[in-house]
Structure formats: structure tokens, C-alpha cells
Design an enzyme around this catalytic site. Structure first.
Site: not given
Ligand SMILES: *Cc1c(COP(=O)(O)O)cnc(C)c1O
Length: 359
Positions: A101, A168, A192
Site C-alpha cells: 500500500w 494511511d 477494515k
């Protein structure tokens, strides 16, 4: 039959949230209409949006210096939106590469200005969080991924710097307290630890905006969404509602401090089960970097042929989503807020029984 859901995302949410969401899908608050068929400008939805924002502020201690936004496009759109809005063409941002990511965020930011990768653990397949690198003072921001969902690593403390951080937090937001003042921007895809897929939370310091010269398309400019309070266009009504319910649940269960304690207990049990078991080994090289959210582990060297059998044993015990990501292999147990410690106990018992069977 109760499933123990270890899926990395979309992921487990509290059972009571699913029940309330199911009710609202049919008849919201007894109005005779589904929440999905009423206007996003209705008093019903306006109240939901407002409560969701208040809960974010309340749970994480977000002051009025920051805007709280609910956007679409996933965390993946934030990879470019952050740089587009915060990185001047002549400026430079620092990135730490701690996983797939992070690498995607780096790639997207490069289109907008100078990107300096200050540290990377890629050569070691992201098995640790880099430390001890220099952070230049003049950076527009420092970008980090606080929890690396795929590789099972997590920052346990923030890098030491006065440079504002952009983070993030897709897979560990609301799992523990956050020192908000250190950040210019925090983003998180909901699916998530916060809600269903379809909404992305952004917390942005208002003063950090308006410092780049480039043309920013209206929908991609944070100021548009601040001005219109996340309702410039039709927001993702249902995902925002379900996220709001989840945040209510977090608050009712003691807030992020209580989540931190609950998550630490689960992680301790899980990692002990990995370390004590001769048939398994963790993938993260520095135990201090182990994620409380996603525990990644492999079979012991030479025993890899037992993989399918172990996954079958998990399935028989109703443990779902234990298969590891293809870039790590092995197994991954995601233990987000909503997971009870009983589910981790079930998985660790399977691991013990499996080791006894194959001793
Ligand atoms: C899942 C994940 C993403 C991608 O989120 P999307 O909402 O699918 O774009 C980004 N970063 C992290 C840390 C993730 O866990």
C-alpha cells in the site's frame, strides 16, 4: 453456526451493527422506507452524517482545526488526492515504504511533485518497520502506512520529526488512541475496522490546504467536501450509516482506549500461540513491529506441505479468512475491534491440536 471471521477486509463488524443495518435496510426508524431510498438531504440522513462526524471527533479527539470527511474512491484514491492537494509541484514529500500500500501511495504521489523514499523494508519483503532514517525538515509532509495489512507490521510509535505526517490508517484506525496533532491528514478505507466498503474517512487539517498552485478537479479538492460537509454530491449513504453504528459501538464499549486493551489481549494470545508452537513461525522479524490487527505466520520450514490441511482444519472449526495474502503466503489472522477473544482462542486451539497431530 457462528463463524470466527479472520478476514483482512472487508472484515468483521459487531453483530449488533449487522442487525441494526438489516433493520434500516428494510424500514429506517419506523418511517416505512428503507434508508437506501430516501434523500441524502433528508433530516434522517443529515442526522446520521452529523452523528458520524461527532463520533469521529469524540473518539479520536479531533479538534475544529480539522475537517472530518466521508468520501468515495477508497484509500486508493487518497494515494493521489493527498499529493494532489498537499504536495506543491516544486516541493518534496517523504515516504516510508513499508508494504504494497505504501508502494502504491509512492507511485501515485510521484506525478505531483518530488517524492523522496526515506526508508524501505522492501528488500526484506517488508518484514519490519524501518527505523533510524533521517527526515529532512523541509518536507511538505511525511507519508506513512501505520498498519501494513498484508505484511502484518505496525508502527508502535510515530517517527520523530516536526514534519507534519500524512497517514494511511485504513487497517488500524479506531483500534487505539491517535495523537492527532502530529498529522496534517489521516485517511482510511472503512472496510477494515470502521464499516463496510464504500466510504473512506479523511481527517484533514484545514490550514494545510490551499498551498498548491495546480488546478484540482472539483471532486478531488478536499475544500469542496469541507465546504459542502461531505455532501457535495450524493455521499455513500448506507456505508456512512453502518460506519456510524460501528463507531457508536466503539464508544459504548469504552472508546479507543478500551479497544487498544482488547486488541492487545487478542494479539498477545495469538502471537504466543505462534511462538510456542513448533509447527508455526511468525513472519515479522522484529517482534516490536508485530501488528495487533493482522498476525501473519507460516508453517515451520520443511512442513509447508501441511498448508491445505491446516486451512481445512480452520474451515471445519468455522474459522474464516485465515489464508495468507499471496505476497507473504502462509496464514493471516486479522483481529479487528469487533472480534472477540473467544474467536482467537478457537484458532489458537486449532493450531495446538494441529501441532500435536503432526509432532
Ligand atoms: C485495504 C487497504 C488499502 C486499500 O483500500 P481501498 O479502500 O480498497 O482502496 C489501502 N491501505 C491499506 C493500509 C489497506 O489495508
Amino acid at each position: 453456526m457462528k463463524q470466527h471471521n479472520f478476514s483482512a477486509g472487508p472484515a468483521i463488524l459487531p453483530q449488533t451493527v449487522f442487525e441494526q443495518a438489516a433493520q434500516a435496510a428494510q424500514d429506517y426508524n419506523g418511517i416505512g422506507l428503507s434508508l437506501m431510498e430516501i434523500s441524502h438531504r433528508s433530516p434522517e440522513f443529515t442526522a446520521i452524517l452529523e452523528e458520524a462526524q461527532v463520533l469521529v471527533r469524540d473518539l479520536l479527539g479531533v479538534s475544529e482545526e480539522y475537517a472530518v470527511l466521508f468520501l468515495q474512491g477508497g484509500a486508493s484514491s487518497q494515494f493521489f488526492m493527498t499529493a494532489m492537494n498537499l504536495l506543491p509541484a516544486s516541493g518534496k514529500a517523504g515516504y516510508v515504504d513499508t508494504g504494497s500500500w505504501s508502494a502504491k501511495a509512492i507511485k501515485e504521489a510521484q506525478a505531483f511533485g518530488g517524492v523522496e523514499v526515506l526508508a524501505s523494508s522492501k528488500e526484506q519483503n517488508y518484514t519490519h518497520i524501518p527505523k533510524g532514517y533521517a527526515i529532512p525538515e523541509e518536507l511538505a509532509y511525511l507519508h506513512i502506512t501505520t498498519n501494513n495489512t498484508i505484511f502484518g507490521t505496525q508502527y508502535k510509535s510515530l517517527p520523530e520529526t516536526n514534519v507534519p505526517i500524512v497517514a494511511d490508517m485504513s487497517s488500524d484506525i479506531f483500534s487505539k488512541p491517535v495523537d492527532i496533532d502530529r498529522f496534517d491528514l489521516i485517511y482510511a478505507g472503512a472496510q477494515k475496522n470502521m464499516g463496510p466498503a464504500g466510504v473512506t474517512l479523511v481527517i484533514v487539517r484545514k490550514e494545510a490546504l490551499g498551498k498548491v498552485e495546480r488546478h484540482i478537479p472539483t471532486m478531488l479538492d478536499y475544500r469542496t467536501h469541507i465546504k459542502k460537509n461531505s455532501a457535495f454530491n450524493t455521499p455513500p449513504v448506507f456505508p456512512i450509516f453502518v460506519s456510524m453504528l460501528t463507531l457508536r459501538w466503539v464508544k459504548a464499549n469504552g472508546g479507543v482506549e478500551a479497544m487498544q486493551k482488547r486488541n492487545a489481549e487478542k494479539a498477545e494470545l495469538m502471537y504466543k500461540a505462534i511462538d510456542d508452537n513448533p509447527l508455526f513461525r511468525g513472519t515479522v522479524t522484529d517482534p516490536a513491529d508485530r501488528s495487533t490487527m493482522n498476525a501473519t505466520f507460516l508453517l515451520a520450514e520443511g512442513r509447508e506441505e501441511l498448508s491445505d490441511e491446516f486451512l481445512n482444519a480452520c474451515k471445519e472449526a468455522h474459522c474464516n479468512g485465515v489464508k495468507g495474502h499471496r505476497s507473504v503466503g502462509g496464514f493471516r489472522a486479522s483481529m479487528y475491534n469487533a472480534m472477540d477473544i473467544e474467536s482467537v482462542q478457537v484458532l489458537t486451539e486449532i493450531m495446538k491440536d494441529f501441532a500435536n497431530k503432526h509432532a
